[in-house]
Write a protein that holds these residues in place. Sequence first.
Motif, PDB file in Angstrom:
ATOM      1  N   LEU A  51      32.224  -4.500  14.749  1.00 51.21           N
ATOM      2  CA  LEU A  51      31.226  -5.273  14.006  1.00 51.21           C
ATOM      3  C   LEU A  51      30.437  -6.172  14.946  1.00 51.21           C
ATOM      4  O   LEU A  51      29.218  -6.340  14.800  1.00 51.21           O
ATOM      5  N   VAL A  52      31.103  -6.743  15.925  1.00 54.48           N
ATOM      6  CA  VAL A  52      30.416  -7.588  16.914  1.00 54.48           C
ATOM      7  C   VAL A  52      29.383  -6.745  17.687  1.00 54.48           C
ATOM      8  O   VAL A  52      28.260  -7.183  17.935  1.00 54.48           O
TER       9      VAL A  52
ATOM     10  N   HIS B  34      27.875  -3.994  16.635  1.00 48.21           N
ATOM     11  CA  HIS B  34      26.759  -3.677  15.733  1.00 48.21           C
ATOM     12  C   HIS B  34      25.826  -4.868  15.564  1.00 48.21           C
ATOM     13  O   HIS B  34      24.591  -4.715  15.560  1.00 48.21           O
ATOM     14  N   ALA B  35      26.415  -6.058  15.406  1.00 49.76           N
ATOM     15  CA  ALA B  35      25.595  -7.256  15.221  1.00 49.76           C
ATOM     16  C   ALA B  35      24.745  -7.527  16.462  1.00 49.76           C
ATOM     17  O   ALA B  35      23.557  -7.876  16.360  1.00 49.76           O
ATOM     18  N   GLU B  36      25.345  -7.336  17.638  1.00 51.59           N
ATOM     19  CA  GLU B  36      24.588  -7.568  18.870  1.00 51.59           C
ATOM     20  C   GLU B  36      23.421  -6.579  18.996  1.00 51.59           C
ATOM     21  O   GLU B  36      22.319  -6.940  19.410  1.00 51.59           O
ATOM     22  N   GLU B  37      23.657  -5.329  18.649  1.00 54.30           N
ATOM     23  CA  GLU B  37      22.590  -4.319  18.689  1.00 54.30           C
ATOM     24  C   GLU B  37      21.468  -4.661  17.714  1.00 54.30           C
ATOM     25  O   GLU B  37      20.276  -4.518  18.043  1.00 54.30           O
ATOM     26  N   ILE B  38      21.830  -5.133  16.537  1.00 56.77           N
ATOM     27  CA  ILE B  38      20.828  -5.504  15.536  1.00 56.77           C
ATOM     28  C   ILE B  38      19.984  -6.666  16.027  1.00 56.77           C
ATOM     29  O   ILE B  38      18.751  -6.691  15.876  1.00 56.77           O
ATOM     30  N   ARG B  39      20.659  -7.664  16.641  1.00 56.68           N
ATOM     31  CA  ARG B  39      19.921  -8.834  17.122  1.00 56.68           C
ATOM     32  C   ARG B  39      18.994  -8.472  18.275  1.00 56.68           C
ATOM     33  O   ARG B  39      17.841  -8.932  18.328  1.00 56.68           O
ATOM     34  N   GLN B  40      19.439  -7.647  19.185  1.00 62.84           N
ATOM     35  CA  GLN B  40      18.603  -7.283  20.320  1.00 62.84           C
ATOM     36  C   GLN B  40      17.387  -6.455  19.878  1.00 62.84           C
ATOM     37  O   GLN B  40      16.318  -6.543  20.474  1.00 62.84           O
ATOM     38  N   ALA B  41      17.571  -5.648  18.869  1.00 66.16           N
ATOM     39  CA  ALA B  41      16.455  -4.826  18.380  1.00 66.16           C
ATOM     40  C   ALA B  41      15.507  -5.615  17.493  1.00 66.16           C
ATOM     41  O   ALA B  41      14.463  -5.076  17.093  1.00 66.16           O
TER      42      ALA B  41
ATOM     43  N   ASP C 165      27.165 -15.122  15.044  1.00 65.37           N
ATOM     44  CA  ASP C 165      28.539 -14.771  14.694  1.00 65.37           C
ATOM     45  C   ASP C 165      29.121 -15.757  13.691  1.00 65.37           C
ATOM     46  O   ASP C 165      29.922 -15.364  12.817  1.00 65.37           O
ATOM     47  N   ARG C 166      28.752 -17.010  13.773  1.00 68.91           N
ATOM     48  CA  ARG C 166      29.273 -18.013  12.842  1.00 68.91           C
ATOM     49  C   ARG C 166      28.848 -17.689  11.421  1.00 68.91           C
ATOM     50  O   ARG C 166      29.659 -17.784  10.487  1.00 68.91           O
ATOM     51  N   VAL C 167      27.594 -17.294  11.225  1.00 67.71           N
ATOM     52  CA  VAL C 167      27.117 -16.941   9.885  1.00 67.71           C
ATOM     53  C   VAL C 167      27.857 -15.718   9.368  1.00 67.71           C
ATOM     54  O   VAL C 167      28.234 -15.626   8.197  1.00 67.71           O
ATOM     55  N   ILE C 168      28.114 -14.757  10.261  1.00 70.38           N
ATOM     56  CA  ILE C 168      28.829 -13.544   9.851  1.00 70.38           C
ATOM     57  C   ILE C 168      30.264 -13.902   9.456  1.00 70.38           C
ATOM     58  O   ILE C 168      30.797 -13.386   8.459  1.00 70.38           O
ATOM     59  N   MET C 169      30.893 -14.784  10.213  1.00 74.02           N
ATOM     60  CA  MET C 169      32.265 -15.192   9.889  1.00 74.02           C
ATOM     61  C   MET C 169      32.325 -15.917   8.555  1.00 74.02           C
ATOM     62  O   MET C 169      33.275 -15.749   7.780  1.00 74.02           O
TER      63      MET C 169
END
Length: 864
Positions: A427-428, A430-437, A543-547
């Motif tokens: 999940l981390v 995926h989140a990083e890929e989404i943010r970079q894109a 990541d804090r919002v996702i948590m």
Amino acid sequence: MAANNILSIPFRKSSHTSLSAAIQKYISTKYDQHPDMFRHDLEVVDNLRRDAVNIREAHEVGIKKLQTYAGQLVWMGGKFPIDIGADFTWYPALGYHTEHPLAANNLKYELMNILFNLAALYSQLAFAANRQTSEGLKSAASSFSKAAGVLTHMKNEVLPELRMANPPDDMDEATLESLIQLFLAQSQECFWVKAAMDSYKDASIARLAARVSDLYNLAREAAVRSEAISSTWIHHMSAKHHHFAAAAQYRAARDCLEKRKYGEEVARLIDSLACVNEGLKECKGKYLTKAVVDDLHGLKRRVEEDLKRAEKDNDMLYLQAVPPKSDLKILERANMAVARIPPEVAKPFDFLGDKAEFGPALFTKLVPFAVHVAVSIYEERRDRLVNNNIITELETLTDKLHGILSDLNLPGSLQALEKPLGLPGTLVQHAEEIRQADALHRLQRGFADINKLCASDRAVFEEGRALLAAEEEEDNALRRKFGTQRWNRPESRLDPTPNGGAKLWNQAAEIDGYFASSTSSDGVVREKYAAVQETLAVLASSDRVIMDYIPNSRRTEIPEPLKPALTRLRGAYNEVLRLESRRRKRVESLKTRCRTDDIKTDILAEAARLERTYPNTQIVAAHFEDFFDKRLDTLYEPDVEAIEKEAADQEKILTDVQRANREFESQKKSVGGNAERERALQRLDNAYYKYKEIVNNVEVGRKFYNDLSRIVEQFRNQARQWVNERRKDARSLEDELSMPPLSSLSISQPPQQTAHQGYQPNPGPASYYMNQQSPQQQQPTHQSVMHSPPAEAQIQSWADNVEQEHPKPKPPMAPVANMGGAWMPEMGIKFAPSPAGGAGGGPSGGGGPQGKSTWEPSKGIRFG
């Protein structure tokens, strides 16, 4: 050109055209090679053209110049398209418009003109040969045969590829056919003269003459269909046809005399005399040259002398029956003239080379135009094969895989137990890929681009459709005005012409369907985005919002009874991840292979092989079909075949996952779990894969509208061109139908109106055919009437000879009283009587002295 009893054709003339400039510009804009690489070839091609078009005299040196340039033009046809950008201007050699040039951006048109001049040169060489000697006759016959051969090559090989709706009159099919038969006839005539000079048997000479007559008749029949062959030439061909028919019968009669067939001799002499008399009828109008007329008269005298002698001998001595013409055996033909195409014209590539007659072929280092087309076709076919048959199939399998995993709540159920606190590693990532894109903004920009492209395409399409609708409304209004019987052109939606209304309206309906389909697809993609937008926004945040979005599990340790089932499920799911990883690598490798698949080197080698194997065949893209198939099969067929294995492997892995998941779920029920955490993790995982799917959809949509823009722009341009043509045609038809009926045209007009019209600076069409009277013949009385030809005859002459001008109605003139002697057009003109003549005047109204009707300027003019 009929200085004696044969004909030759003149040269076509051309104005200066810089072919090298057009080639240089075309290379710089259409090819990836610099024009300076071909500087020498550009200079050579201009020199070749200058030498070829400047040939004006009948000399054998010109043959090689024309053949060399023609051979290079044929070679260049495989390197460049037919419309290279040079307007070749040529003046006709035959016909009634030799002073009106025709310019065409057409390499085949240039080749036609050069070959025509080559045929003209051969004919002029034959014309100039000394036909009083055997060698001269052989040379003339050979040159005429070669002229016919060049024209035959033009007619059969070049003319069908000319791509001109209306070829020049002196190079259309009928004219070329007539000239071919004419030169064959004149070549056969040379053999006939040679046989007569060498005292061949009369029977052989008769067969030769009969064939000459046939060929002249074929030439005349084709000339009648031509717009360029003059009446003089047609009469010449007809006279020669009758002349050689008479000569054939005369020689046959002499053969009959030798064989003691005295009755048949008389019959053939009678037919010979009839034929020669038919030939002499062509002398009317002075169409024939003196040489042809003298030949006919000379033959007639000989036939008459022999006929007189034969009839006397047969009547007094032999007493044989004279058979009717219908009983005479038709003479056999001996054909010696054949259209011989010079090998330099039929197979020009054989004469191109470093040490060949024509020199090295020009622009050999330039990639042939057909090769560029073939490269584009191959790349399009390769991309279609890879995208549709491989990548799309793999993506379909992947979508099916994710759908089944989502139904199984995977990997959310695994992550909830394996990572009860914090964020799972996948999940981390995926989140990083989404943010970079910058996923959200990327999708929003994509939707905005699609809206802009769609609106632009729609505006262009609506402009074209509005033109069609406006034209249809105008056509219907005019049809209502004039009636369907008079307004008899096809309706707008039924116009069958190429790129006409029927095709354009069908195309409009088809494009409208494209827009409807694309709009529906756009809505589906937006619904997908709306369904995951909130979840995707969470995944794109920190990541804090996702948590905070994912609730933590109350249990931090995995129950012991659940561990075996969890391990088996994790192992099966890892197989899924490995399958996806291999699939992504395969797709990336395939795309990389496509990008590096440079076919140019191999296709150039294939083109060189084709040129060597088929030297006389122009290379076209279709010649590379087998090459394409073999290459695509070699490079990409294994990937296509691997799809079936990929699907089978996926089915096996999914079966294992489903079995392991059933065991896992049954064990989990017994120990309990955190369902909220599972659902949150699964939503985030689904949002990630849905984002990847939407990105692909957006790219497909953008490509669709970019492709559609070319279609709608072409549709609008074709609609605009067709509407302009229809409106022009409508104006012409409307003007024609608006002409007054025949009954409104007066056959007789009063003289005063005629006098009034005589003062108009630009007389109407009536002035060209009305029998107007001279001033000396005009009468002053208002009762005199001008007689004109019948109205129908006048109108026919008007329509045939001059441009039509519609008579304009004139408003009636109100009578004016007490104008103090002012002259009105209705009053006519009266010449004042001379002082000596009194007021009575004379019949002429001039009142001149001694009754003369001549008006003296000093007498003045009196109106009234």
